[in-house]
Design a protein around this motif. Structure first.
Motif, PDB file in Angstrom:
ATOM      1  N   MET A   1      33.962  38.895   0.867  1.00  0.00           N
ATOM      2  CA  MET A   1      33.745  38.050   2.018  1.00  0.00           C
ATOM      3  C   MET A   1      32.701  38.719   2.921  1.00  0.00           C
ATOM      4  O   MET A   1      32.915  39.808   3.431  1.00  0.00           O
ATOM      5  N   PRO A   2      31.562  38.086   3.102  1.00  0.00           N
ATOM      6  CA  PRO A   2      30.519  38.689   3.949  1.00  0.00           C
ATOM      7  C   PRO A   2      30.932  38.692   5.418  1.00  0.00           C
ATOM      8  O   PRO A   2      31.621  37.798   5.886  1.00  0.00           O
ATOM      9  N   ILE A   3      30.494  39.720   6.107  1.00  0.00           N
ATOM     10  CA  ILE A   3      30.778  39.841   7.530  1.00  0.00           C
ATOM     11  C   ILE A   3      29.478  40.056   8.284  1.00  0.00           C
ATOM     12  O   ILE A   3      28.482  40.471   7.696  1.00  0.00           O
ATOM     13  N   GLN A   4      29.494  39.791   9.556  1.00  0.00           N
ATOM     14  CA  GLN A   4      28.339  40.043  10.398  1.00  0.00           C
ATOM     15  C   GLN A   4      28.496  41.416  11.035  1.00  0.00           C
ATOM     16  O   GLN A   4      29.489  41.679  11.703  1.00  0.00           O
ATOM     17  N   VAL A   5      27.533  42.266  10.810  1.00  0.00           N
ATOM     18  CA  VAL A   5      27.506  43.575  11.457  1.00  0.00           C
ATOM     19  C   VAL A   5      26.450  43.492  12.546  1.00  0.00           C
ATOM     20  O   VAL A   5      25.297  43.168  12.279  1.00  0.00           O
ATOM     21  N   TYR A   6      26.849  43.781  13.772  1.00  0.00           N
ATOM     22  CA  TYR A   6      25.930  43.700  14.895  1.00  0.00           C
ATOM     23  C   TYR A   6      25.140  44.987  15.073  1.00  0.00           C
ATOM     24  O   TYR A   6      23.928  44.963  15.165  1.00  0.00           O
ATOM     25  N   SER A   7      25.852  46.112  15.132  1.00  0.00           N
ATOM     26  CA  SER A   7      25.157  47.373  15.371  1.00  0.00           C
ATOM     27  C   SER A   7      26.005  48.549  14.902  1.00  0.00           C
ATOM     28  O   SER A   7      27.197  48.401  14.612  1.00  0.00           O
ATOM     29  N   LEU A  22      20.438  48.265  15.142  1.00  0.00           N
ATOM     30  CA  LEU A  22      20.832  46.899  15.470  1.00  0.00           C
ATOM     31  C   LEU A  22      20.458  45.999  14.301  1.00  0.00           C
ATOM     32  O   LEU A  22      19.306  46.009  13.869  1.00  0.00           O
ATOM     33  N   TRP A  23      21.428  45.252  13.777  1.00  0.00           N
ATOM     34  CA  TRP A  23      21.140  44.343  12.671  1.00  0.00           C
ATOM     35  C   TRP A  23      21.032  42.899  13.125  1.00  0.00           C
ATOM     36  O   TRP A  23      20.220  42.162  12.627  1.00  0.00           O
ATOM     37  N   LEU A  24      21.863  42.488  14.024  1.00  0.00           N
ATOM     38  CA  LEU A  24      21.873  41.097  14.444  1.00  0.00           C
ATOM     39  C   LEU A  24      21.511  41.034  15.915  1.00  0.00           C
ATOM     40  O   LEU A  24      22.286  41.449  16.770  1.00  0.00           O
ATOM     41  N   ALA A  25      20.315  40.551  16.205  1.00  0.00           N
ATOM     42  CA  ALA A  25      19.865  40.459  17.595  1.00  0.00           C
ATOM     43  C   ALA A  25      20.667  39.402  18.323  1.00  0.00           C
ATOM     44  O   ALA A  25      21.123  38.424  17.730  1.00  0.00           O
ATOM     45  N   ARG A  26      20.819  39.615  19.609  1.00  0.00           N
ATOM     46  CA  ARG A  26      21.545  38.653  20.433  1.00  0.00           C
ATOM     47  C   ARG A  26      20.562  37.627  20.973  1.00  0.00           C
ATOM     48  O   ARG A  26      19.770  37.933  21.853  1.00  0.00           O
ATOM     49  N   PRO A  27      20.574  36.394  20.442  1.00  0.00           N
ATOM     50  CA  PRO A  27      19.641  35.392  20.960  1.00  0.00           C
ATOM     51  C   PRO A  27      20.064  34.942  22.347  1.00  0.00           C
ATOM     52  O   PRO A  27      21.246  34.805  22.626  1.00  0.00           O
ATOM     53  N   PRO A  28      19.087  34.732  23.259  1.00  0.00           N
ATOM     54  CA  PRO A  28      19.449  34.229  24.587  1.00  0.00           C
ATOM     55  C   PRO A  28      19.953  32.796  24.470  1.00  0.00           C
ATOM     56  O   PRO A  28      19.450  32.012  23.667  1.00  0.00           O
ATOM     57  N   GLU A 174      18.196  56.230   6.643  1.00  0.00           N
ATOM     58  CA  GLU A 174      17.997  54.909   7.238  1.00  0.00           C
ATOM     59  C   GLU A 174      17.916  53.810   6.178  1.00  0.00           C
ATOM     60  O   GLU A 174      18.508  52.752   6.337  1.00  0.00           O
ATOM     61  N   MET A 175      17.190  54.065   5.102  1.00  0.00           N
ATOM     62  CA  MET A 175      17.087  53.061   4.028  1.00  0.00           C
ATOM     63  C   MET A 175      18.435  52.862   3.335  1.00  0.00           C
ATOM     64  O   MET A 175      18.831  51.732   3.047  1.00  0.00           O
ATOM     65  N   GLY A 176      19.148  53.954   3.071  1.00  0.00           N
ATOM     66  CA  GLY A 176      20.458  53.852   2.429  1.00  0.00           C
ATOM     67  C   GLY A 176      21.453  53.115   3.300  1.00  0.00           C
ATOM     68  O   GLY A 176      22.230  52.282   2.812  1.00  0.00           O
ATOM     69  N   LEU A 177      21.449  53.402   4.602  1.00  0.00           N
ATOM     70  CA  LEU A 177      22.358  52.727   5.527  1.00  0.00           C
ATOM     71  C   LEU A 177      22.040  51.240   5.607  1.00  0.00           C
ATOM     72  O   LEU A 177      22.940  50.403   5.540  1.00  0.00           O
ATOM     73  N   ASP A 178      20.762  50.903   5.719  1.00  0.00           N
ATOM     74  CA  ASP A 178      20.371  49.498   5.807  1.00  0.00           C
ATOM     75  C   ASP A 178      20.785  48.744   4.546  1.00  0.00           C
ATOM     76  O   ASP A 178      21.338  47.646   4.627  1.00  0.00           O
ATOM     77  N   LYS A 179      20.551  49.336   3.396  1.00  0.00           N
ATOM     78  CA  LYS A 179      20.931  48.697   2.126  1.00  0.00           C
ATOM     79  C   LYS A 179      22.445  48.542   2.029  1.00  0.00           C
ATOM     80  O   LYS A 179      22.953  47.496   1.603  1.00  0.00           O
ATOM     81  N   PHE A 180      23.183  49.566   2.421  1.00  0.00           N
ATOM     82  CA  PHE A 180      24.646  49.538   2.382  1.00  0.00           C
ATOM     83  C   PHE A 180      25.201  48.449   3.287  1.00  0.00           C
ATOM     84  O   PHE A 180      26.050  47.661   2.881  1.00  0.00           O
ATOM     85  N   ILE A 181      24.706  48.379   4.522  1.00  0.00           N
ATOM     86  CA  ILE A 181      25.213  47.395   5.477  1.00  0.00           C
ATOM     87  C   ILE A 181      24.812  45.978   5.066  1.00  0.00           C
ATOM     88  O   ILE A 181      25.616  45.052   5.144  1.00  0.00           O
ATOM     89  N   ARG A 182      23.587  45.803   4.611  1.00  0.00           N
ATOM     90  CA  ARG A 182      23.161  44.464   4.160  1.00  0.00           C
ATOM     91  C   ARG A 182      23.969  44.002   2.949  1.00  0.00           C
ATOM     92  O   ARG A 182      24.119  42.802   2.733  1.00  0.00           O
ATOM     93  N   GLY A 183      24.482  44.938   2.178  1.00  0.00           N
ATOM     94  CA  GLY A 183      25.376  44.591   1.073  1.00  0.00           C
ATOM     95  C   GLY A 183      26.705  44.030   1.553  1.00  0.00           C
ATOM     96  O   GLY A 183      27.367  43.270   0.835  1.00  0.00           O
ATOM     97  N   LEU A 184      27.105  44.392   2.748  1.00  0.00           N
ATOM     98  CA  LEU A 184      28.338  43.874   3.329  1.00  0.00           C
ATOM     99  C   LEU A 184      28.162  42.488   3.931  1.00  0.00           C
ATOM    100  O   LEU A 184      29.104  41.725   4.067  1.00  0.00           O
ATOM    101  N   MET A 185      26.917  42.182   4.347  1.00  0.00           N
ATOM    102  CA  MET A 185      26.639  40.942   5.077  1.00  0.00           C
ATOM    103  C   MET A 185      26.483  39.761   4.143  1.00  0.00           C
ATOM    104  O   MET A 185      26.123  39.813   3.050  1.00  0.00           O
TER     105      MET A 185
END
Length: 185
Positions: A1-7, A22-28, A174-185
């Motif tokens: 189940m994908p989840i949203q990771v904010y930061s 920060l992965w998901l920017a907060r839109p105004p 940084e690349m490993g973390l980004d790949k790991f977190i995007r795998g969760l999303m």
């Protein structure tokens, strides 16, 4: 189940934020033609009338680094300080009420859930996700073991202490973390 990771944040034993992402920017939000000021906490994307209810895919990772403006840097630093202060206060409250054996793991609000993991060397990992996410303690432990230890601790060019808030500058981490977190999303 994908989840949203904010930061994601890492704090050292001197309470300095040595890494944040920060992965998901907060839109105004727009209401009545006026743009409201950005909130100090992450918010999930809210569908508006006439738009589909599926969340937009995260923006692709760019290869060129964009330098943040001084205002964005200050806001990011303020967010990190607020998050650390919250963690510090809640962790101390849990220890006072429940004893030294009790541990603070996570807390949830209507807009986000903060997950916490503390290493034996007093590094503190914090991750903000959507409120409905399950416990991410094992994910934070995996980030520590598989990414932090492998790419930062075992790197002879990486400083042992990050004095004065000097952050982690390790491309493999940084690349490993980004790949790991995007795998969760």
């Amino acid at each position: 189940m994908p989840i949203q990771v904010y930061s994601f944040y890492i704090f050292d034993r001197h309470t300095e934020c040595i890494y944040s992402k920060l992965w998901l920017a907060r839109p105004p939000t727009v209401s009545g033609g006026l743009t409201s000021p950005p909130s100090s906490r992450p918010q999930s994307q809210q569908p508006t009338a006439g738009t589909p209810t599926t969340a937009a895919p995260p923006p692709p990772a760019s290869t060129a680094a964009i330098a943040p403006s001084p205002r964005q840097k200050k806001a990011s630093d303020d967010d990190a300080k607020l998050i650390f202060g919250t963690i510090f206060s809640l962790r101390n409250m849990v220890r006072k009420l429940g004893g030294e054996d009790d541990a603070f793991i996570a807390y949830r609000t209507q807009h986000y859930k903060l997950h916490y993991y503390e290493t034996p060397t007093n590094l503190r990992f914090a991750m903000l996700t959507e409120p409905g996410a399950l416990s991410m303690r094992s994910v934070l432990h995996q980030i520590y073991i598989n990414l932090w230890v492998e790419y930062v601790v075992k790197n002879p060019l990486s400083p042992v202490e990050h004095k004065g808030g000097e952050g982690v500058r390790n491309e493999m981490f940084e690349m490993g973390l980004d790949k790991f977190i995007r795998g969760l999303m």
